[in-house]
Design a protein around this motif. Sequence first.
Motif, PDB file in Angstrom:
ATOM      1  N   THR A 114       0.831  -1.203   0.000  1.00  0.00           N
ATOM      2  CA  THR A 114       0.000   0.000   0.000  1.00  0.00           C
ATOM      3  C   THR A 114       0.863   1.249   0.000  1.00  0.00           C
ATOM      4  OG1 THR A 114      -0.132   0.315   2.403  1.00  0.00           O
ATOM      5  CG2 THR A 114      -1.743  -1.185   1.415  1.00  0.00           C
ATOM      6  N   LYS A 166       0.190   3.729   1.947  1.00  0.00           N
ATOM      7  CA  LYS A 166      -0.170   4.401   3.200  1.00  0.00           C
ATOM      8  C   LYS A 166       1.060   5.022   3.850  1.00  0.00           C
ATOM      9  CE  LYS A 166      -4.140   1.600   4.425  1.00  0.00           C
ATOM     10  NZ  LYS A 166      -4.794   0.799   5.460  1.00  0.00           N
ATOM     11  N   ILE A 167       0.847   6.168   4.492  1.00  0.00           N
ATOM     12  CA  ILE A 167       1.934   6.812   5.221  1.00  0.00           C
ATOM     13  C   ILE A 167       2.185   6.038   6.515  1.00  0.00           C
ATOM     14  CG2 ILE A 167       1.507   9.083   4.196  1.00  0.00           C
ATOM     15  CD1 ILE A 167       0.177   9.878   6.861  1.00  0.00           C
ATOM     16  N   GLN A 187       2.320   6.912   9.593  1.00  0.00           N
ATOM     17  CA  GLN A 187       1.387   7.198  10.693  1.00  0.00           C
ATOM     18  C   GLN A 187       0.138   6.331  10.572  1.00  0.00           C
ATOM     19  OE1 GLN A 187       1.719   9.345  13.535  1.00  0.00           O
ATOM     20  NE2 GLN A 187      -0.004   8.036  14.064  1.00  0.00           N
ATOM     21  N   ASP A 188      -0.385   6.192   9.372  1.00  0.00           N
ATOM     22  CA  ASP A 188      -1.573   5.358   9.169  1.00  0.00           C
ATOM     23  C   ASP A 188      -1.281   3.884   9.445  1.00  0.00           C
ATOM     24  OD1 ASP A 188      -3.021   7.607   8.495  1.00  0.00           O
ATOM     25  OD2 ASP A 188      -2.882   7.266   6.334  1.00  0.00           O
ATOM     26  N   ILE A 189      -0.101   3.433   9.039  1.00  0.00           N
ATOM     27  CA  ILE A 189       0.274   2.047   9.314  1.00  0.00           C
ATOM     28  C   ILE A 189       0.434   1.831  10.811  1.00  0.00           C
ATOM     29  CG2 ILE A 189       2.122   0.340   9.020  1.00  0.00           C
ATOM     30  CD1 ILE A 189       2.469   1.462   6.153  1.00  0.00           C
ATOM     31  N   ASN A 205      -1.050   3.421  13.212  1.00  0.00           N
ATOM     32  CA  ASN A 205      -2.405   3.388  13.785  1.00  0.00           C
ATOM     33  C   ASN A 205      -3.088   2.056  13.509  1.00  0.00           C
ATOM     34  OD1 ASN A 205      -2.127   6.017  14.722  1.00  0.00           O
ATOM     35  ND2 ASN A 205      -3.166   6.908  12.973  1.00  0.00           N
ATOM     36  N   GLU A 206      -2.934   1.554  12.315  1.00  0.00           N
ATOM     37  CA  GLU A 206      -3.612   0.312  11.939  1.00  0.00           C
ATOM     38  C   GLU A 206      -3.106  -0.900  12.713  1.00  0.00           C
ATOM     39  OE1 GLU A 206      -4.552  -2.257   7.946  1.00  0.00           O
ATOM     40  OE2 GLU A 206      -4.519  -0.073   7.801  1.00  0.00           O
ATOM     41  N   ASP A 265       1.387   6.405  17.638  1.00  0.00           N
ATOM     42  CA  ASP A 265       2.408   7.269  17.088  1.00  0.00           C
ATOM     43  C   ASP A 265       3.391   6.445  16.255  1.00  0.00           C
ATOM     44  OD1 ASP A 265       3.803   9.588  16.615  1.00  0.00           O
ATOM     45  OD2 ASP A 265       4.532   9.832  18.656  1.00  0.00           O
TER      46      ASP A 265
END
Length: 74
Positions: A32, A34-35, A37-39, A41-42, A47
């Motif tokens: 993906t 995804k940045i 930060q998103d990873i 969070n997931e 953080d």
Amino acid sequence: MFACRTGYTGKTFYGYVTHLRFERARLLLDSTPKILQDIANEIGYADVQPLNKLFKRNFGITPAEYRREKNNYR
């Protein structure tokens, strides 16, 4: 109870959950755009710092370096 090692993996409960988190992180980094930060969070981190620190401890490189080496989603 949580200090016990599981017979199947030989890891503690925390170690097993951490392993699953980082396998998911590697999958997301590979597949993906995804940045980080998103990873983070997931996979259960609020953080990026814990993701960076623990990923490097487990794989010897940061998530960003891992992604660059795989030539995916720079």
